[in-house]
Design a protein around this motif. Structure first.
Motif, PDB file in Angstrom:
ATOM      1  N   ALA A   1      43.631 106.710 -55.522  1.00  0.00           N
ATOM      2  CA  ALA A   1      43.212 105.371 -55.076  1.00  0.00           C
ATOM      3  C   ALA A   1      44.308 104.342 -55.361  1.00  0.00           C
ATOM      4  N   PHE A   2      44.944 104.444 -56.536  1.00  0.00           N
ATOM      5  CA  PHE A   2      46.042 103.542 -56.901  1.00  0.00           C
ATOM      6  C   PHE A   2      47.186 103.695 -55.900  1.00  0.00           C
ATOM      7  N   LEU A   3      47.576 104.935 -55.647  1.00  0.00           N
ATOM      8  CA  LEU A   3      48.718 105.185 -54.759  1.00  0.00           C
ATOM      9  C   LEU A   3      48.444 104.765 -53.319  1.00  0.00           C
ATOM     10  N   ARG A   4      47.205 104.877 -52.899  1.00  0.00           N
ATOM     11  CA  ARG A   4      46.838 104.486 -51.527  1.00  0.00           C
ATOM     12  C   ARG A   4      46.353 103.045 -51.459  1.00  0.00           C
ATOM     13  N   ARG A   5      46.360 102.365 -52.617  1.00  0.00           N
ATOM     14  CA  ARG A   5      45.956 100.956 -52.717  1.00  0.00           C
ATOM     15  C   ARG A   5      44.546 100.747 -52.166  1.00  0.00           C
ATOM     16  N   GLU A   6      43.623 101.550 -52.668  1.00  0.00           N
ATOM     17  CA  GLU A   6      42.234 101.493 -52.222  1.00  0.00           C
ATOM     18  C   GLU A   6      41.354 100.835 -53.283  1.00  0.00           C
ATOM     19  N   GLY A   7      40.306 100.161 -52.837  1.00  0.00           N
ATOM     20  CA  GLY A   7      39.304  99.597 -53.739  1.00  0.00           C
ATOM     21  C   GLY A   7      39.910  98.648 -54.751  1.00  0.00           C
ATOM     22  N   ALA A   8      39.619  98.901 -56.020  1.00  0.00           N
ATOM     23  CA  ALA A   8      40.096  98.041 -57.105  1.00  0.00           C
ATOM     24  C   ALA A   8      41.619  98.013 -57.208  1.00  0.00           C
ATOM     25  N   PHE A   9      42.282  98.943 -56.542  1.00  0.00           N
ATOM     26  CA  PHE A   9      43.740  99.047 -56.624  1.00  0.00           C
ATOM     27  C   PHE A   9      44.442  98.474 -55.385  1.00  0.00           C
ATOM     28  N   ALA A  10      43.749  97.635 -54.630  1.00  0.00           N
ATOM     29  CA  ALA A  10      44.314  97.096 -53.385  1.00  0.00           C
ATOM     30  C   ALA A  10      45.643  96.374 -53.606  1.00  0.00           C
ATOM     31  N   ASP A  11      45.816  95.762 -54.765  1.00  0.00           N
ATOM     32  CA  ASP A  11      47.050  95.021 -55.054  1.00  0.00           C
ATOM     33  C   ASP A  11      48.007  95.797 -55.951  1.00  0.00           C
ATOM     34  N   ALA A  12      47.795  97.090 -56.095  1.00  0.00           N
ATOM     35  CA  ALA A  12      48.631  97.900 -56.989  1.00  0.00           C
ATOM     36  C   ALA A  12      50.061  97.972 -56.454  1.00  0.00           C
ATOM     37  N   PRO A  13      51.034  97.936 -57.357  1.00  0.00           N
ATOM     38  CA  PRO A  13      52.427  98.100 -56.913  1.00  0.00           C
ATOM     39  C   PRO A  13      52.678  99.549 -56.510  1.00  0.00           C
ATOM     40  N   ARG A  14      53.567  99.759 -55.577  1.00  0.00           N
ATOM     41  CA  ARG A  14      53.966 101.122 -55.242  1.00  0.00           C
ATOM     42  C   ARG A  14      54.896 101.586 -56.361  1.00  0.00           C
ATOM     43  N   PRO A  15      54.525 102.666 -57.051  1.00  0.00           N
ATOM     44  CA  PRO A  15      55.388 103.095 -58.162  1.00  0.00           C
ATOM     45  C   PRO A  15      56.701 103.691 -57.666  1.00  0.00           C
ATOM     46  N   ASP A  16      57.730 103.510 -58.479  1.00  0.00           N
ATOM     47  CA  ASP A  16      59.028 104.126 -58.218  1.00  0.00           C
ATOM     48  C   ASP A  16      59.086 105.508 -58.862  1.00  0.00           C
ATOM     49  N   LEU A  17      58.178 105.755 -59.804  1.00  0.00           N
ATOM     50  CA  LEU A  17      58.140 107.000 -60.559  1.00  0.00           C
ATOM     51  C   LEU A  17      56.721 107.235 -61.035  1.00  0.00           C
ATOM     52  N   ILE A  18      56.281 108.491 -60.993  1.00  0.00           N
ATOM     53  CA  ILE A  18      54.949 108.861 -61.476  1.00  0.00           C
ATOM     54  C   ILE A  18      55.112 109.855 -62.622  1.00  0.00           C
ATOM     55  N   LEU A  19      54.455 109.557 -63.758  1.00  0.00           N
ATOM     56  CA  LEU A  19      54.352 110.492 -64.874  1.00  0.00           C
ATOM     57  C   LEU A  19      52.939 111.052 -64.812  1.00  0.00           C
ATOM     58  N   LEU A  20      52.819 112.353 -64.594  1.00  0.00           N
ATOM     59  CA  LEU A  20      51.526 112.968 -64.268  1.00  0.00           C
ATOM     60  C   LEU A  20      51.153 114.060 -65.254  1.00  0.00           C
ATOM     61  N   ASP A  21      50.002 113.884 -65.904  1.00  0.00           N
ATOM     62  CA  ASP A  21      49.436 114.947 -66.732  1.00  0.00           C
ATOM     63  C   ASP A  21      48.755 115.950 -65.802  1.00  0.00           C
ATOM     64  N   LEU A  22      48.710 117.209 -66.196  1.00  0.00           N
ATOM     65  CA  LEU A  22      48.047 118.225 -65.370  1.00  0.00           C
ATOM     66  C   LEU A  22      46.545 118.275 -65.614  1.00  0.00           C
TER      67      LEU A  22
END
Length: 150
Positions: free
Chosen positions: A48-69
């Motif tokens: 949702a953050f990456l697609r800027r959906e819902g509560a994340f509509a104003d989220a910045p597009r990240p330059d880097l993602i740190l992802l837990d599995l």
């Protein structure tokens, strides 16, 4: 000779363990990292953050993602697969940052086009050093794709 100013980058941390989030924040502070860190605690919110959906509509597009599995609601492998199969997201570098050192997790992550796989150290000082090295590499060494593409 003066160093060129380093651009501040946006980093998305996808991590459900509050202790690890705190350690990463502290590592950024300890290393005087000026990058902006956004945090989501599960795979559903990550997408949702990456697609800027819902509560994340104003989220910045990240330059880097740190992802837990190991994430609730939607696991890190599925999130990685979603990111790398989406033409608008796949150019964002993804560093898998997880406790697992299992060979099958490493192979699967690279099969899904992770840009790097890092096992989280348990020792705090080592953890700080690893975060500093990730930041140094992606901020000072690597040329990231231009942000803003949505």
């Amino acid at each position: 000779m003066t160093a060129e100013p380093i651009d501040i980058i946006d980093i998305l941390l996808v991590e459900d363990d509050p202790g690890d989030v705190l350690m990463i924040r502290e590592a950024f502070e300890e290393n005087k990292v000026r990058n902006r860190l956004s945090v989501v605690a599960d795979g559903v919110d990550a997408i949702a953050f990456l697609r800027r959906e819902g509560a994340f509509a104003d989220a910045p597009r990240p330059d880097l993602i740190l992802l837990d599995l190991n994430l609730p609601r939607r696991g890190g492998r599925e999130v990685l697969e979603d990111i790398k199969s989406d033409p608008t997201l796949r150019s964002i570098p993804v560093v898998v940052l997880t406790t697992s050192s299992a060979e099958e997790d490493i192979l699967r992550s690279y099969d899904l086009h992770a840009n790097a796989y890092v096992t989280k150290p348990v020792d705090f000082e080592r953890f700080i050093e690893v975060v500093r090295q990730i930041d140094d590499f992606f901020v000072t060494v690597v040329r990231l794709p231009p942000g803003g593409a949505a």
